[in-house]
Design an enzyme around this catalytic site. Structure first.
Site, PDB file in Angstrom:
ATOM      1  CB  SER A 114      -0.966  -0.060   1.197  1.00  0.00           C
ATOM      2  OG  SER A 114      -2.042   0.825   1.040  1.00  0.00           O
ATOM      3  CG  ASP A 172      -6.982  -2.974  -2.615  1.00  0.00           C
ATOM      4  OD1 ASP A 172      -7.585  -2.197  -1.847  1.00  0.00           O
ATOM      5  OD2 ASP A 172      -5.771  -3.237  -2.506  1.00  0.00           O
ATOM      6  CG  HIS A 199      -5.798  -2.696   1.062  1.00  0.00           C
ATOM      7  ND1 HIS A 199      -5.170  -2.191  -0.058  1.00  0.00           N
ATOM      8  CD2 HIS A 199      -5.222  -2.085   2.128  1.00  0.00           C
ATOM      9  CE1 HIS A 199      -4.253  -1.297   0.327  1.00  0.00           C
ATOM     10  NE2 HIS A 199      -4.278  -1.219   1.647  1.00  0.00           N
TER      11      HIS A 199
END
Length: 224
Positions: A114, A172, A199
């Site tokens: 991320s 996601d 995610h």
């Protein structure tokens, strides 16, 4: 040197960069399956981002592990889609990564998740330009994105010539798949692996195979 020398090879070492609102400990907790999948082939060494965040009610009640971030798009906040006019904190994070590479090295590559993947991509750009602070050969970028801040645009101006594996979650909801694909386009010959999940850092059989195939390209240095 044949197979005997290969058997002596050390595992690859990856400096692991957590996501926004995470920490090194939280990343370790969430990569158990991945670390098991890579056992003997690669090890992850996670570090904390330098900036701690204001804690919210959803955070660990024990409070000994504040959530952290690599840079901010606004005062104490971060939004991946925001074209932040005055992003703050990135230089400290680049220095933190450089210090970790120097103090805990040698490292072969980076693994980022991320916001950590977005930071790792910036490190790749600097490395590809010859920045001596970042001696890494490749990166694995999970749920990455290119920073929208105009001040960060220079990282993506030319194709980044460092080998990368991009892991994209089709569902996601935090970093939408198109953002991760857009980041992959910033690299020369990126390897892109899509998974049906959201995610997180996937480590099921299909992804394990892709990680190992990618990592096989980087024979660790002998005799280190």
């Amino acid at each position: 040197a044949g197979t005997a020398a290969m058997a002596e090879a050390r595992p690859l070492r990856l400096l692991a960069l957590h996501g926004y609102r995470q920490s090194a400990r939280r990343l370790r907790q969430r990569t158990g399956a991945l670390r098991k999948a890579l056992r003997g082939r690669a090890e992850l060494v996670a570090i904390d981002a330098p900036h701690s965040l204001p804690t919210g009610a959803e955070d660990d009640p024990d409070g000994d592990d504040p959530p952290r971030g690599w840079w901010f798009s606004g005062p104490g906040t971060f939004e991946a889609g925001e074209a932040a006019a005055a992003p703050a904190g990135l230089e400290e994070s680049l220095s933190t990564v450089a210090a970790a590479l120097a103090e805990h090295g040698p490292f072969d590559g980076l693994l980022g998740f991320s916001q950590g993947a977005a930071l790792a991509a910036m490190v790749c750009a600097l490395r590809a330009r010859g920045d001596p602070r970042f001696p890494v050969a490749f990166a694995v970028l999970v749920a990455g994105f290119a920073s929208r801040a105009p001040a960060h645009g220079h990282f993506y101006r030319e194709p980044i010539a460092l080998p990368t594996l991009h892991i994209v979650g089709d569902t996601d909801a935090v970093i939408a798949a198109p953002l991760s694909r857009e980041l992959a386009q910033c690299f020369v010959e990126p390897v892109v692996l899509t998974h049906p999940g959201g995610h997180f850092i996937p480590a099921a059989a299909a992804q394990k195979k892709a990680y190992l195939e990618f990592l096989e390209r980087f024979c660790p240095g002998q005799g280190q």
